[in-house]
Design a protein around this motif. Structure first.
Motif, short mmCIF file in Angstrom:
data_model
loop_
_atom_site.label_atom_id
_atom_site.label_comp_id
_atom_site.label_asym_id
_atom_site.label_seq_id
_atom_site.Cartn_x
_atom_site.Cartn_y
_atom_site.Cartn_z
N ARG A 20 -10.12 18.62 21.70
CA ARG A 20 -10.36 19.91 21.06
C ARG A 20 -11.39 20.72 21.82
O ARG A 20 -12.41 20.20 22.23
CB ARG A 20 -10.81 19.73 19.62
CG ARG A 20 -10.55 20.95 18.76
CD ARG A 20 -10.55 20.61 17.30
NE ARG A 20 -9.78 21.60 16.55
CZ ARG A 20 -9.77 21.64 15.24
NH1 ARG A 20 -10.43 20.76 14.53
NH2 ARG A 20 -9.06 22.56 14.62
N LYS A 35 -13.36 27.40 20.73
CA LYS A 35 -12.28 28.18 20.12
C LYS A 35 -11.44 27.37 19.13
O LYS A 35 -10.56 27.91 18.48
CB LYS A 35 -11.36 28.76 21.20
CG LYS A 35 -12.07 29.64 22.19
CD LYS A 35 -12.47 30.95 21.58
CE LYS A 35 -13.07 31.85 22.64
NZ LYS A 35 -13.40 33.15 22.13
N GLY A 76 -9.05 25.20 19.64
CA GLY A 76 -7.67 24.93 20.04
C GLY A 76 -7.62 23.64 20.84
O GLY A 76 -8.55 22.84 20.83
N GLY A 133 -6.70 36.27 23.62
CA GLY A 133 -6.78 35.12 22.73
C GLY A 133 -6.91 33.82 23.51
O GLY A 133 -6.72 33.78 24.73
N SER A 134 -7.21 32.76 22.82
CA SER A 134 -7.35 31.44 23.43
C SER A 134 -5.97 30.81 23.63
O SER A 134 -5.18 30.71 22.69
CB SER A 134 -8.20 30.53 22.55
OG SER A 134 -8.18 29.21 23.04
N ASP A 137 -4.89 28.09 21.28
CA ASP A 137 -4.30 28.41 19.97
C ASP A 137 -2.79 28.21 20.00
O ASP A 137 -2.20 27.84 18.98
CB ASP A 137 -4.60 29.85 19.58
CG ASP A 137 -6.04 30.08 19.20
OD1 ASP A 137 -6.77 29.09 18.93
OD2 ASP A 137 -6.45 31.26 19.16
N ALA A 177 -2.25 24.46 19.44
CA ALA A 177 -2.67 24.08 18.08
C ALA A 177 -1.73 24.66 17.02
O ALA A 177 -1.36 23.96 16.08
CB ALA A 177 -4.11 24.52 17.84
N ASP A 178 -1.36 25.92 17.18
CA ASP A 178 -0.47 26.55 16.18
C ASP A 178 0.90 25.88 16.14
O ASP A 178 1.49 25.72 15.08
CB ASP A 178 -0.32 28.04 16.46
CG ASP A 178 -1.61 28.82 16.18
OD1 ASP A 178 -2.52 28.28 15.53
OD2 ASP A 178 -1.70 29.98 16.65
N LYS A 189 0.52 22.58 14.27
CA LYS A 189 0.30 22.79 12.84
C LYS A 189 1.58 23.26 12.13
O LYS A 189 1.71 23.09 10.93
CB LYS A 189 -0.77 23.87 12.61
CG LYS A 189 -2.14 23.47 13.06
CD LYS A 189 -3.06 24.68 12.94
CE LYS A 189 -4.36 24.49 13.66
NZ LYS A 189 -5.19 25.73 13.64
N TYR A 203 -2.75 36.69 25.86
CA TYR A 203 -3.43 35.51 26.41
C TYR A 203 -3.58 35.67 27.92
O TYR A 203 -2.82 36.38 28.56
CB TYR A 203 -2.61 34.24 26.13
CG TYR A 203 -2.37 34.03 24.65
CD1 TYR A 203 -3.32 33.41 23.87
CD2 TYR A 203 -1.20 34.49 24.06
CE1 TYR A 203 -3.11 33.25 22.50
CE2 TYR A 203 -0.98 34.32 22.69
CZ TYR A 203 -1.94 33.71 21.93
OH TYR A 203 -1.74 33.55 20.59
#
Length: 117
Positions: A46, A50, A52, A80-81, A84, A87-88, A91, A110
């Motif tokens: 991780r 941020k 992510g 943006g990171s 993400d 991670a998105d 999830k 990005y």
């Protein structure tokens, strides 16, 4: 440079060995691979700045990773990171094809990334 390495059927006990590096600045804090407290189904390193990740998998079998590239002419502010994106996906519940299609539409949000499915 980011990279992803894998070995398939090269070890008698582990049919797939997968690894990646995180090509970021040393001052940016990270945590090694662990099950996340806020998303216990995710096993990943991780980015503690941020929140992510560059590569991870879930107990349900989802796997995602990102590699980047640097363009010295690219505007970096307001982006943006990239972590993400990984991670998105981990999830979520969308198929890889659905997720890549949506991510492609927001690609300019990005810094340079490589995306495939």
């Amino acid at each position: 440079m980011c990279l992803i390495l894998f070995a398939y059927n090269m070890h008698p006990t582990y049919p797939l060995i997968l690894g990646s590096n995180r090509d970021e600045f040393y001052h940016r804090p990270t945590a090694q691979a662990h099950y996340w407290e806020d998303y216990p189904q995710i096993l990943a390193g991780r980015d503690l700045s941020k929140m992510g990740t560059w590569m991870g998998l879930t107990t349900g079998g989802r796997l995602a990773a990102v590699t980047n590239y640097r363009d010295p002419n690219e505007e970096v502010h307001g982006k943006g990171s990239r972590g993400d994106l990984v991670a998105d996906f981990l999830k979520g519940t969308s198929t890889p094809e659905q997720y890549i299609q949506r991510a492609e539409q927001s690609r300019d949000h990005y810094l340079g990334i490589n995306m495939n499915h």
